[in-house]
Design an enzyme around this catalytic site. Structure first.
Site, PDB file in Angstrom:
ATOM      1  N   HIS A   1      54.539  41.350  33.246  1.00 30.39           N
ATOM      2  CA  HIS A   1      53.085  41.493  33.316  1.00 30.39           C
ATOM      3  C   HIS A   1      52.550  41.874  31.941  1.00 30.39           C
ATOM      4  CE1 HIS A   1      49.233  41.883  35.137  1.00 30.39           C
ATOM      5  NE2 HIS A   1      49.155  43.202  35.050  1.00 30.39           N
TER       6      HIS A   1
ATOM      7  N   GLN B   1      41.378  39.196  36.818  1.00 25.53           N
ATOM      8  CA  GLN B   1      41.849  37.834  36.594  1.00 25.53           C
ATOM      9  C   GLN B   1      41.765  36.956  37.830  1.00 25.53           C
ATOM     10  OE1 GLN B   1      45.596  39.681  35.555  1.00 25.53           O
ATOM     11  NE2 GLN B   1      46.673  38.254  36.874  1.00 25.53           N
TER      12      GLN B   1
ATOM     13  N   CYS C   1      47.161  36.841  33.162  1.00 23.58           N
ATOM     14  CA  CYS C   1      47.247  38.176  32.564  1.00 23.58           C
ATOM     15  C   CYS C   1      47.464  38.101  31.058  1.00 23.58           C
ATOM     16  CB  CYS C   1      48.344  38.994  33.221  1.00 23.58           C
ATOM     17  SG  CYS C   1      50.005  38.316  33.026  1.00 23.58           S
TER      18      CYS C   1
END
Length: 486
Positions: free
Chosen positions: A433, A291, A297
């Site tokens: 995340h 990324q 993400c």
């Protein structure tokens, strides 16, 4: 301060403003949790009853963090118009009460930075190289992570006086327990810089990164000692970042602070799941992506899921565009983070996703250039998958990879193996995340989830993270979802 050259992140760019705002206080709490659990584990061995005072080495990580808190409070409360920074902790002890109480004696040095300047005190120049103006303070600090409470109970400081070079340089002796340890750290740091092609602005920045690297070696060892699985922790490409910097550069607090968009419940297969399954073995997973320096993400997690769904229902594996979501998804925050549930909705409204080849990834927000005649995949809806891990496994084995979110506590120093942190250290209510669940199985009797990350193949096991299966480790079961392709 220059940001080290690293790949990938999942939140806004790290700045001193972010630290000053306190938006990363969770990271400090998690670190204190580690130390509190260590104390709880070690107390039966040492014979120290709860409530008794325990002397600490001034160079211990937990002492330094408590001292950093004390210095921040001192700078907030003092009437001086300049900032002070920590020179040395001369005495330290702690006591387990309704939290962890620290008593510290700290030497503080006056710097040339003004309070109104947006700087970190540790980066400020002192008043003189040999004779430094400073104060000696005694602090009492209480940290209770389970109550989200951190405060300075009391402080008492001497009048400002001269602190000699000998008193100041003594700090270096505290941080280095032996010449052998220092030599080992420097050697590892040189290998780290070469391996990951790290570049720093000047010698001062390189020295600061060496100090951070040294502290991170100790932290990785602590995580290693406390891990319940088979994981190996140590030097990674993120080993020169402080905990606050890592969180700011790579993790997405929106996942735990914003509720997901409501979705219909997924239908769970009635048959029990097979003993193991991996969609990489069945052609449903594209290569590991990176990324870059963008908080996307959430986009990588969603595109990975849709890639799998498209393969299963349409017969072709197409690498889909994350950049389209960064540019065109008005429900999320581009490089500032987002939620998978919002992304599904945005894709439906857009009419689909272009391929990676047609809409390539640049790692920063640009004007939306989506073209409907270039759509490579579409979705019809999305579903929420239950939190039960047996049901998650059953759905995955039958229907494809799953978009999930988790607490990335153990990931900064993860190298390989099956990670299994204590629940209190990797709590499920602080997911930060988004990743892709591609399979599950066992290694030598230890059950695991196979997770595709988006930090490149030079992290973890060729870009993959293996997490213990069966205990809801790190909240991996709290936000599971998938697109639906008819």
């Amino acid at each position: 301060m220059a940001t080290p050259t690293s790949q990938g992140r999942c939140c806004p760019v790290f700045t001193p403003e972010l630290l000053a705002s306190g938006c990363h206080s969770e990271s400090r709490i998690v670190t204190v949790m580690i130390l509190f659990v260590l104390l709880a584990v070690l107390s039966p061995v040492t014979g120290l009853p709860s409530g008794s005072w325990r002397e600490l080495s001034p160079g211990d990580t937990e002492v330094q963090r408590a001292a950093d808190l004390a210095v921040r409070e001192y700078n907030r409360g003092t009437e001086q118009d300049v900032l002070y920074r920590q020179l040395r902790v001369t005495e330290a002890r702690k006591q387990v009460v309704s939290g962890v109480k620290y008593d510290l004696t700290v030497l503080l040095g006056r710097t040339l930075c003004k309070k109104e300047e947006d700087v970190i005190p540790e980066n400020c120049q002192l008043t003189g190289p040999v004779q430094i103006k400073g104060v000696k303070c005694s602090f009492s600090i209480l940290i209770a992570p389970w109550r989200n409470e951190t405060k300075v109970l009391s402080q008492a400081c001497s009048q400002e006086s001269i602190i000699t070079e000998e008193m100041y340089t003594e700090k270096q002796k505290i941080f280095s327990s032996s010449q052998e340890e220092l030599l080992e750290t420097v050697t590892l740091f040189k290998d780290f810089v070469t391996t990951y092609n790290k570049q720093y602005t000047d010698d001062e920045e390189a020295e600061r990164r060496l100090q951070v690297f040294s502290e991170n070696l100790k932290k990785a060892r602590s995580i290693q000692e406390m891990d319940q699985g088979t994981a190996e922790y140590g030097v990674t490409k993120y080993s020169d970042l402080t905990e606050e910097e890592f969180r700011a550069l790579y993790l997405n607090p929106l996942l735990s602070t914003q509720p997901p968009r409501p979705m219909k419940k997924a239908e769970i297969p009635k048959d029990p799941p097979p003993a193991g399954w991996d969609w990489r073995d069945h052609g449903a997973v594209t290569e590991v992506k990176n990324q870059g320096m963008c908080g996307s993400c959430w986009a990588f997690s969603v595109t990975g899921n849709i890639e799998g769904q498209w393969f299963l229902h349409k017969g072709s594996l197409v690498s889909l565009s994350e950049q389209e979501l960064v540019d065109c998804d008005g429900e999320d925050h581009a490089c500032g983070g987002g939620l998978p549930s919002n992304a599904y909705d945005a894709i439906e409204k857009l009419g689909g996703l272009e391929s990676e080849n047609d809409y390539s990834y640049h790692g920063h927000k640009e004007a939306c250039s989506f073209a409907t005649d270039k759509v490579s995949a579409y979705i019809n809806s999305s579903v929420e998958i239950p939190k039960d891990e047996t049901q998650i496994a059953a759905w995955l084995a039958q229907n494809g990879p799953i978009s999930i979110a988790l607490n990335a506590f153990a990931m900064q120093f993860y190298r390989k193996g099956i990670s299994h942190p204590f629940r209190i250290l990797c709590n499920p209510w602080m997911i930060d995340h988004a990743v892709l669940l591609v399979g599950y199985g066992e290694r030598n009797g230890t059950p695991f989830w196979a997770i595709k990350n988006s930090w490149g193949t030079d992290w973890g096991e060729q870009g993959y993270y293996y997490l213990y299966r069966g205990s809801g480790a790190c909240g991996m079961n709290t936000m599971c979802s998938s697109a639906v392709v008819n």
